[in-house]
Design a protein around this motif. Structure first.
Motif, PDB file in Angstrom:
ATOM      1  N   ASN A 244     -47.454 -26.737  27.515  1.00 24.74           N
ATOM      2  CA  ASN A 244     -46.463 -26.201  26.581  1.00 24.74           C
ATOM      3  C   ASN A 244     -45.789 -24.974  27.173  1.00 24.74           C
ATOM      4  O   ASN A 244     -46.298 -24.368  28.116  1.00 24.74           O
ATOM      5  N   SER A 245     -44.671 -24.616  26.581  1.00 28.83           N
ATOM      6  CA  SER A 245     -43.927 -23.421  27.018  1.00 28.83           C
ATOM      7  C   SER A 245     -43.747 -23.409  28.524  1.00 28.83           C
ATOM      8  O   SER A 245     -44.026 -22.399  29.196  1.00 28.83           O
ATOM      9  N   LEU A 246     -43.281 -24.505  29.047  1.00 26.69           N
ATOM     10  CA  LEU A 246     -43.155 -24.634  30.503  1.00 26.69           C
ATOM     11  C   LEU A 246     -42.134 -23.651  31.058  1.00 26.69           C
ATOM     12  O   LEU A 246     -41.127 -23.322  30.410  1.00 26.69           O
ATOM     13  N   LYS A 247     -42.419 -23.176  32.268  1.00 21.22           N
ATOM     14  CA  LYS A 247     -41.572 -22.223  32.967  1.00 21.22           C
ATOM     15  C   LYS A 247     -41.100 -22.841  34.285  1.00 21.22           C
ATOM     16  O   LYS A 247     -41.775 -23.728  34.832  1.00 21.22           O
ATOM     17  N   PRO A 248     -39.995 -22.367  34.812  1.00 29.97           N
ATOM     18  CA  PRO A 248     -39.547 -22.892  36.114  1.00 29.97           C
ATOM     19  C   PRO A 248     -40.624 -22.784  37.196  1.00 29.97           C
ATOM     20  O   PRO A 248     -40.712 -23.664  38.067  1.00 29.97           O
ATOM     21  N   GLU A 249     -41.441 -21.759  37.134  1.00 33.33           N
ATOM     22  CA  GLU A 249     -42.492 -21.587  38.143  1.00 33.33           C
ATOM     23  C   GLU A 249     -43.633 -22.589  38.001  1.00 33.33           C
ATOM     24  O   GLU A 249     -44.526 -22.640  38.842  1.00 33.33           O
ATOM     25  N   ASP A 250     -43.605 -23.397  36.951  1.00 30.30           N
ATOM     26  CA  ASP A 250     -44.583 -24.477  36.816  1.00 30.30           C
ATOM     27  C   ASP A 250     -44.149 -25.727  37.590  1.00 30.30           C
ATOM     28  O   ASP A 250     -44.909 -26.695  37.675  1.00 30.30           O
ATOM     29  N   THR A 251     -42.960 -25.699  38.151  1.00 28.06           N
ATOM     30  CA  THR A 251     -42.465 -26.832  38.928  1.00 28.06           C
ATOM     31  C   THR A 251     -43.366 -27.088  40.126  1.00 28.06           C
ATOM     32  O   THR A 251     -43.618 -26.184  40.926  1.00 28.06           O
ATOM     33  N   ALA A 252     -43.859 -28.312  40.232  1.00 24.48           N
ATOM     34  CA  ALA A 252     -44.796 -28.666  41.299  1.00 24.48           C
ATOM     35  C   ALA A 252     -45.155 -30.144  41.175  1.00 24.48           C
ATOM     36  O   ALA A 252     -44.830 -30.788  40.173  1.00 24.48           O
ATOM     37  N   VAL A 253     -45.841 -30.636  42.181  1.00 24.24           N
ATOM     38  CA  VAL A 253     -46.516 -31.932  42.058  1.00 24.24           C
ATOM     39  C   VAL A 253     -47.916 -31.643  41.531  1.00 24.24           C
ATOM     40  O   VAL A 253     -48.623 -30.789  42.071  1.00 24.24           O
ATOM     41  N   TYR A 254     -48.293 -32.342  40.484  1.00 26.36           N
ATOM     42  CA  TYR A 254     -49.583 -32.150  39.843  1.00 26.36           C
ATOM     43  C   TYR A 254     -50.524 -33.288  40.220  1.00 26.36           C
ATOM     44  O   TYR A 254     -50.151 -34.470  40.155  1.00 26.36           O
ATOM     45  N   TYR A 255     -51.747 -32.899  40.579  1.00 29.98           N
ATOM     46  CA  TYR A 255     -52.755 -33.855  41.032  1.00 29.98           C
ATOM     47  C   TYR A 255     -54.021 -33.721  40.196  1.00 29.98           C
ATOM     48  O   TYR A 255     -54.404 -32.605  39.831  1.00 29.98           O
ATOM     49  N   CYS A 256     -54.694 -34.820  39.976  1.00 32.14           N
ATOM     50  CA  CYS A 256     -56.033 -34.730  39.408  1.00 32.14           C
ATOM     51  C   CYS A 256     -57.053 -34.998  40.507  1.00 32.14           C
ATOM     52  O   CYS A 256     -56.749 -35.631  41.529  1.00 32.14           O
ATOM     53  N   ARG A 257     -58.254 -34.493  40.287  1.00 34.84           N
ATOM     54  CA  ARG A 257     -59.292 -34.540  41.312  1.00 34.84           C
ATOM     55  C   ARG A 257     -60.643 -34.665  40.654  1.00 34.84           C
ATOM     56  O   ARG A 257     -60.894 -34.046  39.615  1.00 34.84           O
ATOM     57  N   VAL A 258     -61.523 -35.436  41.258  1.00 35.08           N
ATOM     58  CA  VAL A 258     -62.913 -35.495  40.821  1.00 35.08           C
ATOM     59  C   VAL A 258     -63.649 -34.319  41.449  1.00 35.08           C
ATOM     60  O   VAL A 258     -63.550 -34.097  42.659  1.00 35.08           O
ATOM     61  N   LEU A 259     -64.368 -33.579  40.669  1.00 33.97           N
ATOM     62  CA  LEU A 259     -65.095 -32.397  41.157  1.00 33.97           C
ATOM     63  C   LEU A 259     -66.587 -32.700  41.288  1.00 33.97           C
ATOM     64  O   LEU A 259     -67.162 -33.349  40.418  1.00 33.97           O
ATOM     65  N   GLY A 260     -67.176 -32.230  42.382  1.00 34.30           N
ATOM     66  CA  GLY A 260     -68.616 -32.345  42.546  1.00 34.30           C
ATOM     67  C   GLY A 260     -69.082 -33.659  43.116  1.00 34.30           C
ATOM     68  O   GLY A 260     -70.283 -33.905  43.214  1.00 34.30           O
ATOM     69  N   SER A 261     -68.148 -34.499  43.520  1.00 37.36           N
ATOM     70  CA  SER A 261     -68.517 -35.777  44.113  1.00 37.36           C
ATOM     71  C   SER A 261     -68.781 -35.615  45.606  1.00 37.36           C
ATOM     72  O   SER A 261     -68.262 -34.709  46.240  1.00 37.36           O
ATOM     73  N   THR A 262     -69.572 -36.506  46.159  1.00 40.12           N
ATOM     74  CA  THR A 262     -69.822 -36.464  47.602  1.00 40.12           C
ATOM     75  C   THR A 262     -68.519 -36.649  48.378  1.00 40.12           C
ATOM     76  O   THR A 262     -68.306 -36.009  49.415  1.00 40.12           O
ATOM     77  N   TYR A 263     -67.672 -37.512  47.887  1.00 40.82           N
ATOM     78  CA  TYR A 263     -66.379 -37.744  48.515  1.00 40.82           C
ATOM     79  C   TYR A 263     -65.303 -37.032  47.701  1.00 40.82           C
ATOM     80  O   TYR A 263     -65.450 -36.789  46.521  1.00 40.82           O
ATOM     81  N   ASP A 264     -64.195 -36.712  48.379  1.00 38.79           N
ATOM     82  CA  ASP A 264     -63.124 -35.942  47.759  1.00 38.79           C
ATOM     83  C   ASP A 264     -62.040 -36.892  47.267  1.00 38.79           C
ATOM     84  O   ASP A 264     -61.266 -37.419  48.063  1.00 38.79           O
ATOM     85  N   TYR A 265     -62.019 -37.128  45.963  1.00 39.90           N
ATOM     86  CA  TYR A 265     -61.070 -38.064  45.384  1.00 39.90           C
ATOM     87  C   TYR A 265     -59.927 -37.324  44.714  1.00 39.90           C
ATOM     88  O   TYR A 265     -60.151 -36.445  43.863  1.00 39.90           O
TER      89      TYR A 265
END
Length: 115
Positions: free
Chosen positions: A83-104
């Motif tokens: 919410n209340s997005l700002k121009p500085e929020d412009t980016a590519v957004y990624y999700c990631r699994v945390l704590g896994s042996t492999y980096d997904y």
């Protein structure tokens, strides 16, 4: 193998909202924390928000009070309400699994906020 697929990005004006989703497959989703990251042009990838397997959230100071991370373990999805997005929020957004042996990581979804 594990798949993470983000969706929900787009072009909005400053002050508007977007909701990102990340669908995970081939992983015991509920045992892993998940994270949303973003990378703006010319900048390093940065952590935006995390959520534990049981649903405890944490946020970067830059988005605290504006973004909300949530998860649905029954649907293997993690969401980011922005919410209340700002121009500085412009980016590519990624999700990631945390704590896994492999980096997904997911493939990313573009968010562009115009002023």
């Amino acid at each position: 193998q594990v798949q993470l697929v983000e969706s929900g990005g787009g072009l909005v004006q400053a002050g508007e909202s977007l909701r990102l989703s990340c669908a995970a497959s081939r992983i015991p989703f509920d045992i892993y924390a998940m994270g949303w990251y973003r990378q703006a042009p010319g900048k390093q990838r940065e952590l935006v928000a995390t959520i534990s397997g049981s649903g405890s959230p944490d946020y970067a100071n830059s988005v605290k009070g504006r973004f909300t991370i949530s998860r649905d373990n029954a649907k293997n999805t993690v969401n980011l309400q922005m919410n209340s997005l700002k121009p500085e929020d412009t980016a590519v957004y990624y999700c990631r699994v945390l704590g896994s042996t492999y980096d997904y990581w997911g493939q990313g979804t573009q968010v562009t906020v115009s002023s």
